[in-house]
Design an enzyme around this catalytic site. Structure first.
Site, mmCIF file in Angstrom:
data_model
loop_
_atom_site.group_PDB
_atom_site.id
_atom_site.type_symbol
_atom_site.label_atom_id
_atom_site.label_comp_id
_atom_site.label_asym_id
_atom_site.label_seq_id
_atom_site.Cartn_x
_atom_site.Cartn_y
_atom_site.Cartn_z
ATOM 1 N N ASP A 1 0.864 -1.185 0.000
ATOM 2 C CA ASP A 1 0.000 0.000 0.000
ATOM 3 C C ASP A 1 0.906 1.242 0.000
ATOM 4 O OD1 ASP A 1 -2.301 1.694 0.581
ATOM 5 O OD2 ASP A 1 -1.512 1.777 2.629
ATOM 6 N N ASP B 1 -0.402 5.057 0.919
ATOM 7 C CA ASP B 1 -0.727 6.049 1.950
ATOM 8 C C ASP B 1 -0.742 5.410 3.335
ATOM 9 O OD1 ASP B 1 -1.214 8.464 0.348
ATOM 10 O OD2 ASP B 1 -2.745 7.197 -0.576
HETATM 11 C C1 XBP Z 1 -5.611 6.001 0.787
HETATM 12 C C2 XBP Z 1 -6.718 6.899 0.550
HETATM 13 C C3 XBP Z 1 -6.569 7.932 -0.425
HETATM 14 C C4 XBP Z 1 -5.877 9.202 -0.087
HETATM 15 C C5 XBP Z 1 -6.315 10.249 -1.070
HETATM 16 O O1 XBP Z 1 -6.125 4.723 1.112
HETATM 17 O O2 XBP Z 1 -7.777 6.755 1.092
HETATM 18 O O3 XBP Z 1 -7.866 8.286 -0.695
HETATM 19 O O4 XBP Z 1 -6.226 9.615 1.240
HETATM 20 O O5 XBP Z 1 -5.983 9.928 -2.362
HETATM 21 P P1 XBP Z 1 -5.203 3.421 1.033
HETATM 22 P P2 XBP Z 1 -6.803 10.557 -3.614
HETATM 23 O O6 XBP Z 1 -3.910 3.738 1.730
HETATM 24 O O7 XBP Z 1 -5.978 2.396 1.817
HETATM 25 O O8 XBP Z 1 -5.016 3.037 -0.407
HETATM 26 O O9 XBP Z 1 -7.299 11.890 -3.187
HETATM 27 O O10 XBP Z 1 -5.809 10.624 -4.743
HETATM 28 O O11 XBP Z 1 -7.957 9.627 -3.913
HETATM 29 MG MG MG Z 2 -3.060 2.962 3.488
#
Ligand code: XBP
Ligand code: MG
Length: 261
Positions: free
Chosen positions: A10, A12
C-alpha cells in the site's frame, strides 16, 4: 530463497505518512481556493479516512457534515474539480520533499530488489501521487523498481473492496499465496483478504493504531531498521528484530503451514 515471489505494498500510511500533513492539507487548500471555509482538523480527518478515495471522501463530507450546502447542478463535476485542485496541491507539497518515506521502506525495497523478489503497489490514491511520492521522496529510479502499480480509479470499487489487489495479482500473474501484502489500515487488510491474500503485515500509524487487525498475520509499529527494532503489536516476529525478507518469510511460512492451504 523465499517462500513468496512478490511484495504488494500500500502507499498512503504504509510507504509514507501522507495523510495528516499531506492529503489533509491539500484538501483544505483546494477548499480555500474555491472560497469554501471548510477545514479538516486532524481529528475529523481521522474519521473521514474511513472513506477511501479523495473524491469519495469529499462527497461523504458534504453529505454527512454539510447537509445544508447547496449542491451545484453537476455535483459530480463539482467534486471532480475540487479533487483535481486537491491533487495539484498535493503534488506541489510532495515536490517540495515535505513527506519522507517511513523508516525501513527503502531498505526493504532494496533488499527485495537485490533478492529478485518482485514489487507491486495496490493503492486507492491517484497514480500521479504514487510516482511523485516515489520520485521526490525516494529517488528518481525507485518508481522503476515496481513492476506493477495498481492505483486509483482503474478499478470499479476502492478499498475495502478487493478489486485493486485483484488487479495487482492479475498483472503480476501470481496467485495470492505467492505474495506478501503490507498495509497500514483495516480497510486495506479487508481489501487484501478479499482478494485471497493471507500473508498480511500491518505497519500501523497514528491514524490506524486502534483499528481491528485480527485478520492480519503480524502487526508492528513500522518496518524498523537493524539498529531500531520494531514493537510487535500482534502476532510473532521471527527471523529478525525488524521487518526484513527473513521476517516476512517466517510470517509467510507460518501462515501457510498453520492454515494448510
Ligand atoms: C488512501 C486513501 C486515499 C488518499 C487520497 O487509502 O484513502 O484516498 O487519502 O488519495 P489506502 P486521492 O492507503 O488504503 O489506499 O485523493 O488521490 O484519492
Ligand atoms: Mg493505506
Amino acid at each position: 530463497m523465499y517462500g513468496f515471489d512478490a511484495l504488494i505494498l500500500d502507499v498512503d500510511g504504509t510507504l509514507a505518512d501522507t495523510e495528516r500533513d499531506g492529503h489533509r492539507r491539500a484538501f483544505d487548500a483546494a477548499f480555500a481556493e474555491v472560497g469554501l471555509d471548510w477545514n479538516w482538523s486532524e481529528a475529523l480527518y481521522g474519521e473521514l479516512l474511513a472513506i477511501t478515495g479523495g473524491k469519495e471522501r469529499i462527497r461523504h463530507y458534504i453529505e454527512r457534515w454539510r447537509p445544508a450546502f447547496p449542491k451545484p447542478g453537476d455535483f459530480d463535476e463539482f467534486i471532480a474539480d475540487l479533487h483535481r485542485r486537491k491533487t495539484r496541491h498535493y503534488l506541489e507539497l510532495l515536490g517540495r520533499g515535505e513527506i519522507p518515506l517511513r523508516e525501513g521502506v527503502i531498505r526493504l525495497l532494496r533488499q527485495a530488489r537485490d533478492a529478485g523478489v518482485r514489487l507491486a503497489i495496490a493503492t486507492t490514491t491517484t497514480p500521479e501521487n504514487v510516482s511523485t511520492l516515489l520520485t521526490c521522496s525516494a529517488g528518481a529510479e525507485v518508481e522503476g523498481w515496481f513492476e506493477v502499480i495498481a492505483a486509483g480509479d482503474v478499478v470499479p470499487a476502492k478499498k475495502p473492496a478487493p478489486d485493486i489487489f485483484h488487479l495487482a495479482l492479475d498483472e503480476l500473474r501470481l496467485p495470492p499465496r505467492a505474495c506478501v501484502a503490507i498495509e497500514d489500515s483495516a480497510n486495506g487488510i479487508r481489501s487484501a483478504l478479499g482478494a485471497g491474500l493471507q500473508a498480511l503485515l500491518v505497519t500501523v500509524n497514528d491514524y490506524t493504531q486502534d483499528q481491528d487487525f485480527s485478520a492480519a498475520a503480524l502487526v508492528t509499529d513500522g518496518l524498523g531498521e537493524p539498529d531500531a527494532p520494531v514493537t510487535v503489536l500482534q502476532g510473532t516476529l521471527e527471523g529478525s528484530d525488524h521487518i526484513d525478507l527473513a521476517a516476512l518469510d517466517a510470517m509467510h511460512r507460518r501462515i501457510y503451514s498453520d492454515k494448510r492451504v
